[in-house]
Design a protein around this motif. Structure first.
Motif, PDB file in Angstrom:
ATOM      1  N   GLY A 148       0.815  -1.211   0.000  1.00 48.35           N
ATOM      2  CA  GLY A 148       0.000   0.000   0.000  1.00 48.35           C
ATOM      3  C   GLY A 148       0.843   1.253   0.000  1.00 48.35           C
ATOM      4  N   GLY A 155      -3.336  -2.754   2.919  1.00 45.18           N
ATOM      5  CA  GLY A 155      -2.776  -2.299   1.656  1.00 45.18           C
ATOM      6  C   GLY A 155      -3.425  -1.057   1.090  1.00 45.18           C
ATOM      7  N   GLN A 156      -4.694  -0.835   1.400  1.00 48.43           N
ATOM      8  CA  GLN A 156      -5.385   0.303   0.822  1.00 48.43           C
ATOM      9  C   GLN A 156      -5.800   1.352   1.852  1.00 48.43           C
ATOM     10  N   ALA A 208     -10.498   1.731   0.139  1.00 49.72           N
ATOM     11  CA  ALA A 208     -10.198   0.604   1.019  1.00 49.72           C
ATOM     12  C   ALA A 208     -11.290   0.376   2.053  1.00 49.72           C
TER      13      ALA A 208
END
Length: 421
Positions: free
Chosen positions: A36, A163-164, A275
């Motif tokens: 990310g 990751g987001q 996300a």
């Protein structure tokens, strides 16, 4: 258990995850956090070197190009290799590349050409890891359909949250400190992931026909996908999405800065809004929506939601409205992924899982580079909003074309055939 045998456990008591899954989930979460940060930093690095939308879009193309160039061969090799070993070696490969990028950046040798090469080679490592992990998971969970849906939801949720949601703001912040610091953070995350994956149990290498070439094995996997209407539909749905989202993502950083007036940190939070929706889709929405509507109808609904939200996003001037639409789109995308992955893993023979995963990714991602190039060209020719209008039109139109391929009836028949087989 041979690759052709599929075991489904159905009982009144909910099946339990094996202890090894917790380590796999932790590895995925750590790696996703680093990814990310890298995902937010890479386009910011490119924009710092060039403001040309076409040049920026080439970075997006380079990241998915390995799936088109070596995707089928990667699937065939994964079906010949130890899948656990393939995952941790791919992690170390990506860590080494990022470490080299940090060194190149420190001496001023990291320009647009070098970024394109880096993005491509990282994409190769990501390809092998993703295909191997999709093939490894059904073996780890005994092809239990309930466990697969739950596991994919948790893995997608971890990928989304780390990751987001967490990663992009961290990457944007680290980029503000120094351009290559996010790359270093991602390298460390890959090393940690590799160490965890090495502790997972090994699964048997699938049986194969002796003397047959890698390319012949690759063709078998591709034919298996394109000749099965349901599997082809499961691949075409994300293909249409990737055409649209390739156009959207290619110029997103420019749209965020020039149209929405966001700073580098604000851009990271825009990605985080996507996300939030993705986390809800993977962890909250996918299971109940499938039970309510059936898998096929649920996939059609999510496609409509994605198209409508991208249309409103392209019309937005207010960053808060844009963020809300990005969150809604992320929810639809995550739900689609969890349902599609779980269904594929439940119905495909184990000996073909690597090749089918690679062939499905080839079909689904093949439109991504075209979408990225189209997005850059449309933005240059007609303004930064145009790629979003085109993407919405593609999503909504193609939903009608593909909906019959993944209908509830076809899903039910495929699951019944897998149990009987």
């Amino acid at each position: 258990m041979t690759g052709m045998v599929r075991v489904f456990r159905r009982s009144a008591a909910a099946p339990k995850m094996p202890p090894a899954f917790a380590r796999l989930w932790t590895a995925a979460t750590v790696s996703a956090l680093g990814d990310g940060a890298y995902a937010a930093a890479l386009p910011l690095f490119a924009v710092a070197l060039s403001k040309d939308p076409v040049v920026i879009s080439l970075v997006s193309v380079a990241m998915v190009l390995p799936h088109l160039v070596v995707g089928l061969v990667a699937g065939a090799l994964v079906d010949r290799w130890d899948r656990r070993r393939t995952m941790w070696v791919a992690d170390l490969w990506q860590a080494a590349l990022l470490a080299l990028a940090v060194v190149a950046g420190a001496v001023g040798a990291l320009g647009i050409p070098e970024l394109l090469v880096l993005a491509f080679l990282l994409g190769v490592g990501e390809l092998f890891f993703d295909v191997a992990s999709q093939a490894y998971l059904p073996d780890l969970l005994g092809r239990d359909q309930t466990l697969l849906r739950r596991a994919n939801g948790r893995l997608r949720g971890a990928s989304t949250a780390a990751g987001q949601f967490a990663g992009p703001p961290v990457g944007s912040f680290l980029f503000a400190l120094a351009r290559t610091v996010p790359f270093l953070a991602d390298a460390v995350s890959f090393v940690a992931s590799a160490l965890l994956i090495r502790t997972l149990p090994s699964t048997p290498v699938p049986e194969r026909v002796e003397g047959r070439s890698v390319w012949a094995d690759a063709r078998e996997g591709f034919r298996y996908v394109v000749r099965d209407r349901l599997l082809l539909g499961l691949a075409l749905r994300p293909a249409v999405g990737n055409l649209a989202f390739g156009a959207v993502g290619a110029v997103l950083v420019l749209f965020a800065q020039d149209t929405l007036g966001l700073s580098a940190v604000g851009y990271g939070f825009l990605l985080a809004a996507d996300a939030v929706g993705g986390l809800l889709g993977a962890m909250v929405v996918a299971g109940p929506l499938e039970k309510l509507l059936g898998t096929g109808t649920a996939l059609t609904l999510t496609a409509v939601v994605e198209g409508a939200s991208i249309l409103v996003f392209g019309l937005a001037d207010n960053p808060w409205l844009a963020g809300a639409m990005f969150a809604l789109c992320g929810c639809g995308m995550a739900t689609t992924m969890v349902l599609g992955w779980s269904l594929r893993q439940a119905i495909v023979p184990g000996r073909l899982m690597g090749r089918v995963a690679a062939a499905s990714r080839l079909v689904s991602l093949s439109a991504g580079p075209l979408g990225a190039l189209l997005g850059g060209w449309l933005a240059s020719a007609a303004g930064l909003r145009t790629p979003y209008f085109a993407a919405a039109a593609v999503l909504l139109t193609m939903t009608v074309v593909t909906m019959s391929m993944t209908s509830n009836a076809k899903v039910k028949a495929a699951l019944a055939s897998a149990v009987d087989g």
